[in-house]
Motif scaffolding. Structure first.
Motif, PDB file in Angstrom:
ATOM      1  N   LEU A  80       4.188  17.098  -7.575  1.00 38.16           N
ATOM      2  CA  LEU A  80       3.027  17.611  -6.866  1.00 38.16           C
ATOM      3  C   LEU A  80       2.657  16.800  -5.624  1.00 38.16           C
ATOM      4  N   VAL A  81       3.201  15.592  -5.493  1.00 36.08           N
ATOM      5  CA  VAL A  81       2.758  14.690  -4.438  1.00 36.08           C
ATOM      6  C   VAL A  81       3.937  14.190  -3.617  1.00 36.08           C
ATOM      7  N   VAL A  82       3.604  13.609  -2.451  1.00 34.42           N
ATOM      8  CA  VAL A  82       4.556  12.913  -1.600  1.00 34.42           C
ATOM      9  C   VAL A  82       4.034  11.501  -1.423  1.00 34.42           C
ATOM     10  N   VAL A  83       4.924  10.525  -1.573  1.00 32.49           N
ATOM     11  CA  VAL A  83       4.541   9.121  -1.493  1.00 32.49           C
ATOM     12  C   VAL A  83       5.166   8.516  -0.241  1.00 32.49           C
ATOM     13  N   GLU A  84       4.356   7.814   0.547  1.00 34.10           N
ATOM     14  CA  GLU A  84       4.829   7.175   1.772  1.00 34.10           C
ATOM     15  C   GLU A  84       4.393   5.722   1.794  1.00 34.10           C
ATOM     16  N   THR A  85       5.202   4.880   2.432  1.00 35.81           N
ATOM     17  CA  THR A  85       4.819   3.489   2.653  1.00 35.81           C
ATOM     18  C   THR A  85       3.975   3.407   3.914  1.00 35.81           C
ATOM     19  N   GLN A  86       3.478   2.221   4.204  1.00 35.77           N
ATOM     20  CA  GLN A  86       2.647   2.015   5.394  1.00 35.77           C
ATOM     21  C   GLN A  86       3.402   2.385   6.666  1.00 35.77           C
ATOM     22  N   GLU A  87       4.653   1.950   6.770  1.00 37.36           N
ATOM     23  CA  GLU A  87       5.444   2.217   7.984  1.00 37.36           C
ATOM     24  C   GLU A  87       5.713   3.707   8.148  1.00 37.36           C
ATOM     25  N   LYS A 117       0.843  -1.190   0.000  1.00 43.24           N
ATOM     26  CA  LYS A 117       0.000   0.000   0.000  1.00 43.24           C
ATOM     27  C   LYS A 117       0.879   1.242   0.000  1.00 43.24           C
ATOM     28  N   LEU A 118       0.443   2.247  -0.738  1.00 40.53           N
ATOM     29  CA  LEU A 118       1.140   3.524  -0.750  1.00 40.53           C
ATOM     30  C   LEU A 118       0.170   4.607  -0.307  1.00 40.53           C
ATOM     31  N   TYR A 119       0.662   5.539   0.464  1.00 44.84           N
ATOM     32  CA  TYR A 119      -0.114   6.682   0.915  1.00 44.84           C
ATOM     33  C   TYR A 119       0.399   7.891   0.149  1.00 44.84           C
ATOM     34  N   ILE A 120      -0.484   8.534  -0.583  1.00 36.50           N
ATOM     35  CA  ILE A 120      -0.117   9.634  -1.471  1.00 36.50           C
ATOM     36  C   ILE A 120      -0.774  10.903  -0.955  1.00 36.50           C
TER      37      ILE A 120
END
Length: 116
Positions: free
Chosen positions: A70-77, A20-23
């Motif tokens: 335009l975005v920042v991408v984060e992993t679950q952790e 999963k990625l959090y954008i």
């Protein structure tokens, strides 16, 4: 602009693969190309500083490459660590108690007032 908060936030790139990625959209939409706006709309990002969760797919990675400025991408952790830090910062603090009573005088040092 190398020392800005935006670059510090943007530097959080996923190190390991995650299902999963959090954008998070961190730049505004006005002034962007129509193709980028439609890509963000397809990813359900319509307002600044909103975060959405997506499964990692090749099509999503292609969309992220297109709008990476335009975005920042984060992993679950990374997302969980950031949320935990925000909750700790916003945690209620114990109240400050102010007492307006005079401090208790020591028993041996009490001086009697002269009688009139």
């Amino acid at each position: 602009m190398s020392g800005s908060a935006f670059n510090a936030f943007k530097s959080r790139v996923p190190v390991a693969w995650s299902p999963k990625l959090y954008i998070t959209l961190v730049r505004g939409l006005p002034g962007t190309r129509r193709l980028h706006r439609r890509t963000l709309e397809a990813m359900r990002l319509r307002r600044c500083h909103r975060t959405v969760e997506h499964r990692t797919t090749p099509s999503l990675l292609g969309m992220l490459t297109q709008v990476k400025r335009l975005v920042v991408v984060e992993t679950q952790e990374m997302y969980d660590a950031r949320r935990q830090a925000e909750e700790e910062r916003r945690a209620p603090r114990p109240p400050i108690v102010v007492s307006h009573r005079p401090p208790p005088a020591a028993e041996g040092a009490a001086v009697a007032a002269p009688a009139q």
